[in-house]
Design an enzyme around this catalytic site. Structure first.
Site, PDB file in Angstrom:
ATOM      1  N   ASN A 132      -8.175 -38.664  85.560  1.00 36.94           N
ATOM      2  CA  ASN A 132      -8.263 -39.884  84.739  1.00 36.94           C
ATOM      3  C   ASN A 132      -9.108 -40.968  85.394  1.00 36.94           C
ATOM      4  O   ASN A 132      -9.167 -41.021  86.613  1.00 36.94           O
ATOM      5  CB  ASN A 132      -6.847 -40.419  84.483  1.00 36.94           C
ATOM      6  CG  ASN A 132      -6.135 -39.521  83.493  1.00 36.94           C
ATOM      7  OD1 ASN A 132      -6.739 -39.025  82.556  1.00 36.94           O
ATOM      8  ND2 ASN A 132      -4.857 -39.285  83.717  1.00 36.94           N
ATOM      9  N   ASP A 160      -2.256 -33.246  75.698  1.00 34.80           N
ATOM     10  CA  ASP A 160      -1.657 -34.084  74.654  1.00 34.80           C
ATOM     11  C   ASP A 160      -1.424 -33.267  73.382  1.00 34.80           C
ATOM     12  O   ASP A 160      -0.403 -33.420  72.708  1.00 34.80           O
ATOM     13  CB  ASP A 160      -2.590 -35.272  74.357  1.00 34.80           C
ATOM     14  CG  ASP A 160      -3.035 -35.947  75.640  1.00 34.80           C
ATOM     15  OD1 ASP A 160      -2.177 -36.504  76.331  1.00 34.80           O
ATOM     16  OD2 ASP A 160      -4.226 -35.871  75.980  1.00 34.80           O
ATOM     17  N   HIS A 188      -7.876 -39.955  76.248  1.00 33.27           N
ATOM     18  CA  HIS A 188      -6.678 -39.455  76.939  1.00 33.27           C
ATOM     19  C   HIS A 188      -6.025 -40.648  77.631  1.00 33.27           C
ATOM     20  O   HIS A 188      -6.122 -40.846  78.835  1.00 33.27           O
ATOM     21  CB  HIS A 188      -7.050 -38.372  77.957  1.00 33.27           C
ATOM     22  CG  HIS A 188      -5.868 -37.923  78.774  1.00 33.27           C
ATOM     23  ND1 HIS A 188      -4.777 -37.302  78.217  1.00 33.27           N
ATOM     24  CD2 HIS A 188      -5.602 -38.047  80.097  1.00 33.27           C
ATOM     25  CE1 HIS A 188      -3.890 -37.055  79.172  1.00 33.27           C
ATOM     26  NE2 HIS A 188      -4.366 -37.496  80.309  1.00 33.27           N
TER      27      HIS A 188
END
Length: 333
Positions: A132, A160, A188
């Site tokens: 991330n 997800d 995300h």
């Protein structure tokens, strides 16, 4: 005829996700039970000893498909000739850190790794960014690896997607394989939009019906379901005191397997890909869309009806991605 081995790079390989992921790859979960692999594992200098421990374990596991292991802290060596790159390594957000601090750390990491892939990876290398902010890390990587085709750079929203499938299957008390075609739109992050408007389920009597009809509770679908999927990562950190590693590794395998080997007929999955303007999402960002895959290529599913509720959610997560993009570019300068 035995197949030639595929070279798979995992960055951040000594970390939690890497440790869960490398045995899955070596066992054939990612590329199939008859595809030999050579694993390339990269991590930073302070993790060199732990990385060597992972290499020892891979040897000790005697995986029949594993034809070699490269464990290194040298990014050029790690990227040499790789066909698939799973970018798990990144700088995690620590307490008291501003978003910009995390972004500037990751921008420099992904700029350097992009340059190494550009120079050393196989020309058809497929890239999956897990670390991330995944969408924006993938965008930076794309910028600095211009010879890798746009369509070969993706980010992970399959986790997800799988979380959404899991929530629906639990709610309806059906097996998760009976639910299909949920969609994760966008980033995300906690602005992502899990959408079930086009999803279907095989009910206990064997009939296929829409998830909306089967659940018959729009209030739950538009509130609790969405926030549970959006915030699942945080809930796991709270419970485990560590981030989701097992499910992320499994989703990374799902993402690459479907991309390389194809999606089932009539089924789509969610992938963060470079926007071409589909569904009114501005080009120039990496955005999660519903896709089908065939012969190693993904295509965005077209022509799905988007209602007003969905439009707002899809635009909100696109707006966040545009903001992240400009933050990332300001870090570059």
């Amino acid at each position: 005829m035995a197949k030639d081995p595929v070279r798979v790079l995992v960055t951040g390989a000594a970390g939690q996700i890497g440790y869960a992921l490398v045995p899955m790859i070596a066992r054939g979960v990612m590329l199939g039970p008859d595809q030999p692999v050579i694993l390339h594992m990269l991590d930073i200098e302070p993790a060199a000893e732990a990385l060597n421990g992972v290499k020892m374990e891979l040897i000790d596991a005697a995986f029949p498909l594993l034809r070699g292991v490269v464990a290194t802290t040298d990014v050029a060596e790690a990227c040499k000739g790789v066909n698939i790159a799973v970018m798990v390594g990144g700088f995690p957000r620590k307490e008291g850190m501003e978003r910009k601090d995390v972004m500037s750390k990751n921008v420099s990491i992904y700029k350097a790794q992009a340059a190494a892939l550009e120079q050393h990876a196989a020309p058809d290398c497929k890239v999956l960014v897990v670390a991330n902010p995944a969408n924006t890390n993938a965008l930076i990587l794309k910028e600095f690896a211009p010879s890798i085709p746009d369509k070969n750079i993706t980010c992970l929203t399959r986790l997800d997607h799988n979380r959404a499938l899991g929530q629906i299957s639990e709610r309806l008390n059906v097996h998760v394989s009976e639910v299909k075609n949920v969609i994760i739109w966008g980033n995300h992050s906690s602005t992502q939009y899990p959408d079930v408007n086009h999803a279907s389920v095989i009910t206990t009597n064997g009939a296929e019906k829409s998830v909306k009809d089967a659940i018959a509770n729009d209030d739950w679908l538009e509130t609790e379901f969405i926030t549970t999927v959006q915030q699942r990562g945080a809930a796991i950190i709270k419970a485990r005191k560590l981030s989701s590693a097992l499910s992320a590794a499994s989703a990374a395998c799902d993402h690459i397997r479907d991309w390389v080997l194809g999606t089932l007929k009539g089924t789509w999955v969610s992938m963060g890909v470079y926007s071409d303007g589909s569904y009114g999402i501005q080009p120039g960002i990496i955005y999660s869309f519903p896709v089908t895959c065939e012969k190693g290529q993904w295509s965005i599913v077209q022509g799905l009806k988007v209602d007003e509720f969905s439009r707002d959610k899809m635009d909100a997560t696109a707006k966040e991605l545009m903001e992240e993009k400009s933050l990332a570019y300001s870090c570059l300068n």
